[in-house]
Scaffold this active site. Structure first.
Site, mmCIF file in Angstrom:
data_model
loop_
_atom_site.group_PDB
_atom_site.id
_atom_site.type_symbol
_atom_site.label_atom_id
_atom_site.label_comp_id
_atom_site.label_asym_id
_atom_site.label_seq_id
_atom_site.Cartn_x
_atom_site.Cartn_y
_atom_site.Cartn_z
ATOM 1 N N ASP A 11 0.838 -1.200 0.000
ATOM 2 C CA ASP A 11 0.000 0.000 0.000
ATOM 3 C C ASP A 11 0.871 1.248 0.000
ATOM 4 O O ASP A 11 2.005 1.226 0.493
ATOM 5 C CB ASP A 11 -0.907 0.025 1.233
ATOM 6 C CG ASP A 11 -1.993 -1.040 1.182
ATOM 7 O OD1 ASP A 11 -2.362 -1.453 0.069
ATOM 8 O OD2 ASP A 11 -2.469 -1.447 2.260
ATOM 9 N N TYR A 40 6.242 -8.588 8.504
ATOM 10 C CA TYR A 40 5.948 -7.161 8.607
ATOM 11 C C TYR A 40 6.190 -6.684 10.036
ATOM 12 O O TYR A 40 6.015 -7.440 10.994
ATOM 13 C CB TYR A 40 4.478 -6.874 8.276
ATOM 14 C CG TYR A 40 4.050 -7.210 6.880
ATOM 15 C CD1 TYR A 40 4.105 -6.258 5.861
ATOM 16 C CD2 TYR A 40 3.561 -8.474 6.562
ATOM 17 C CE1 TYR A 40 3.693 -6.560 4.568
ATOM 18 C CE2 TYR A 40 3.149 -8.791 5.269
ATOM 19 C CZ TYR A 40 3.218 -7.820 4.279
ATOM 20 O OH TYR A 40 2.803 -8.124 3.008
ATOM 21 N N ASP A 87 -6.752 1.861 8.048
ATOM 22 C CA ASP A 87 -5.457 2.519 8.224
ATOM 23 C C ASP A 87 -5.663 4.027 8.122
ATOM 24 O O ASP A 87 -6.792 4.518 8.241
ATOM 25 C CB ASP A 87 -4.436 1.994 7.202
ATOM 26 C CG ASP A 87 -4.789 2.335 5.752
ATOM 27 O OD1 ASP A 87 -5.806 3.034 5.515
ATOM 28 O OD2 ASP A 87 -4.042 1.920 4.847
ATOM 29 N N ARG A 139 -3.889 -4.609 7.638
ATOM 30 C CA ARG A 139 -4.947 -3.655 8.011
ATOM 31 C C ARG A 139 -6.140 -4.384 8.629
ATOM 32 O O ARG A 139 -6.723 -3.930 9.610
ATOM 33 C CB ARG A 139 -5.406 -2.860 6.788
ATOM 34 C CG ARG A 139 -4.414 -1.820 6.307
ATOM 35 C CD ARG A 139 -4.981 -1.040 5.153
ATOM 36 N NE ARG A 139 -5.007 -1.767 3.909
ATOM 37 C CZ ARG A 139 -5.905 -1.594 2.944
ATOM 38 N NH1 ARG A 139 -6.902 -0.752 3.111
ATOM 39 N NH2 ARG A 139 -5.841 -2.270 1.832
#
Length: 233
Positions: free
Chosen positions: A52, A80, A94, A186
């Site tokens: 993203d 992540y 987000d 997310r």
């Protein structure tokens, strides 16, 4: 220094995607730079897994004949790190959208936070965010969302092999996650907030690994461009 033939035969490039860039922009930037450096009219360049715009970190970019191997890298496990903010949610899960709801957080303790992470280890059902690029009826989900149109989203099975909270600073939680292809961090933030009988959204995300590839070995787009011959930045 790589030659024109090297890029045509196929290279796997590790790029550290900057904040606000789309993965598509990163690919276009590198394709343009390679074409300019070697005076090539056309060369295949593609990425192995979207990040993203509000995320940074490892983007695997393949050139030439190696674009045929993209699916292999897409299927590999990913790691992540990032930040969840407790007590509020956004429509996109987000910071792409504004906070729309707030929740009580007084009942949340470090013990509850760490215990709740165990609910998400293993194979889980996850609903992708409505603000995502998944297609339904020929349109991207985010197109429905931005038009204010309701759309039914089906859950997907994903697998999380590691999920740990690495730091707690009031309502900010630092985390590390190792997960399968198709996992939306997310959505994990949103679901984690619900599991705490509160709310949460993602405020920062960085992809640190894809398979055995590490972001520590990646170059920024600008640093990669500087490795090309006859190129003036």
């Amino acid at each position: 220094m790589k030659s024109e033939e090297d890029f045509k035969n196929g290279q796997v490039l590790l790029i550290d995607k900057p904040l606000t860039w789309t993965s598509f922009q990163a690919v276009n930037k590198l394709r343009w730079a390679i074409r300019q450096a070697y005076s090539i009219k056309k060369i295949k360049v593609g990425h192995a897994g979207t990040l993203d715009p509000l995320a940074t970190g490892l983007l695997i970019i393949c050139t030439g004949k190696m674009t045929k191997e993209i699916h292999i890298y897409q299927g590999q496990e990913k790691e992540y790190t990032g930040t969840f903010v407790l007590g509020s949610t956004t429509p996109s899960f987000d910071l792409e959208t504004e906070i729309d709801k707030t929740f009580e957080t007084n009942h949340i303790t470090p013990e509850l936070i760490n215990k709740t992470t165990t609910q998400f280890i293993g194979k889980i059902e996850q609903y992708p965010p409505v603000f995502s690029a998944i297609k339904k009826d020929g349109k991207r989900l985010y197109e429905f969302a931005r038009a204010g149109e309701a759309v039914e989203i089906k859950p997907r099975q994903v697998e999380i092999t590691e999920f740990e909270i690495t730091a707690i600073n009031n309502l900010e939680l630092k985390f590390r996650v190792v997960c399968s292809k198709g996992t939306y961090i997310r959505s994990l933030a949103n679901d984690f907030g619900k599991a705490l009988n509160s709310g949460a959204h993602l405020s920062g995300l960085r992809r640190t690994k894809i398979g055995d590839f590490k972001v520590d070995n990646a170059l920024s787009p600008e640093a990669f461009i500087e490795t090309l011959p006859k190129f003036e930045v």
